[in-house]
Scaffold this active site. Structure first.
Site, mmCIF file in Angstrom:
data_model
loop_
_atom_site.group_PDB
_atom_site.id
_atom_site.type_symbol
_atom_site.label_atom_id
_atom_site.label_comp_id
_atom_site.label_asym_id
_atom_site.label_seq_id
_atom_site.Cartn_x
_atom_site.Cartn_y
_atom_site.Cartn_z
ATOM 1 N N SER A 114 5.867 -6.926 -0.424
ATOM 2 C CA SER A 114 5.956 -5.842 0.546
ATOM 3 C C SER A 114 5.356 -6.252 1.903
ATOM 4 O O SER A 114 5.860 -7.172 2.555
ATOM 5 C CB SER A 114 5.299 -4.588 -0.023
ATOM 6 O OG SER A 114 5.642 -3.444 0.728
ATOM 7 N N ASP A 165 14.865 0.245 -4.446
ATOM 8 C CA ASP A 165 13.580 0.323 -3.745
ATOM 9 C C ASP A 165 13.589 1.478 -2.741
ATOM 10 O O ASP A 165 14.369 1.454 -1.790
ATOM 11 C CB ASP A 165 13.324 -0.996 -3.015
ATOM 12 C CG ASP A 165 11.896 -1.129 -2.492
ATOM 13 O OD1 ASP A 165 11.283 -0.090 -2.189
ATOM 14 O OD2 ASP A 165 11.424 -2.262 -2.376
ATOM 15 N N HIS A 197 10.297 -0.335 -6.087
ATOM 16 C CA HIS A 197 9.403 -1.146 -5.261
ATOM 17 C C HIS A 197 8.409 -1.880 -6.169
ATOM 18 O O HIS A 197 7.217 -1.574 -6.205
ATOM 19 C CB HIS A 197 8.668 -0.251 -4.264
ATOM 20 C CG HIS A 197 8.024 -0.983 -3.122
ATOM 21 N ND1 HIS A 197 8.743 -1.777 -2.246
ATOM 22 C CD2 HIS A 197 6.729 -1.056 -2.714
ATOM 23 C CE1 HIS A 197 7.912 -2.284 -1.343
ATOM 24 N NE2 HIS A 197 6.692 -1.877 -1.617
#
Length: 226
Positions: A114, A165, A197
């Site tokens: 991320s 996601d 995610h």
């Protein structure tokens, strides 16, 4: 400049002095203790590797959480500026660790998740000498327009992203792949069907194999456990 002073690590499985380093950069609101959980899955294929999962220098509002920079705005300009401001701390950390173990950038793989992927790509492409590999999970490429004018290196890159996601849309993977390939960087990209995610076992295995191959060659990649 903020300094990285704490985090988590896992020493080489062989018990010997590290011959390689895998740097794991966590996402927003997380910490090194979370991302170091990747290391045991990869150790068998990388027995002489030191895994380092530092905490980002800045605390954030989430309990036990850290941030590479505050996510107060999500415009391309704000994300690029945030990554640029956070990069010196990571570069300094890398320089310290490579010097400590008498290693070079070619002995280093940078892995991010991320916001950590944004940092892995930012730092990994701008090191003076190329790192062995960059792996980005569930992230995006920041500052793409400036890369065509910047002095960059071109390590192999693996991008992995869940198709479901809700935090960073999977379109970010396709955009990053396009931008990086335009710069002459070899990119391997994989979309994890139905994954949100996070990283599933398939993505974890692919990352480990990619890093092992980059650091040791194909034979080592085959030793990584599923």
């Amino acid at each position: 400049m903020s300094k990285i002073v704490n985090g988590s690590s896992l020493q080489p499985l062989s018990g010997e002095k590290p011959k390689q380093i895998v740097l794991l950069l966590h996402g927003y609101g997380s910490n090194g203790a979370d991302l170091i959980s990747v290391a045991p899955h990869w150790q068998r294929g990388l027995p002489d590797t030191l895994f380092l999962a530092p905490n980002a220098p800045q605390r954030c509002g989430m309990e036990g959480g850290y941030q590479w920079w505050p996510l107060t705005a999500f415009t391309p300009a704000a994300l690029a500026q945030g990554a640029k401001e956070a990069a010196p701390a990571i570069d300094a950390f890398i320089d310290r660790k490579l010097a400590q173990y008498d290693l070079t950038d070619s002995d280093l793989a940078i892995v991010g998740f991320s916001q950590g992927t944004m940092m892995a790509l930012h730092v990994g492409l701008r090191r003076t000498r190329p790192v062995a590999a960059v792996v980005g999970y569930s992230g995006m490429l920041t500052g793409a327009p400036e890369l065509s004018h910047a002095s960059i290196t071109r390590p192999p890159v693996l991008l992995i992203h869940g198709s479901a996601d809700p935090v960073v849309p999977v379109a970010a993977l396709h955009a990053a792949k396009c931008e990086l390939e335009h710069l002459g960087i070899v990119v391997t990209a994989h979309v994890l069907p139905g994954v949100s995610h996070s990283v599933d076992p398939v993505g974890l295995r692919m990352g480990g194999e990619f890093v092992a191959k980059a650091l040791h060659g194909a034979e080592a990649g085959e030793r990584v456990t599923k």
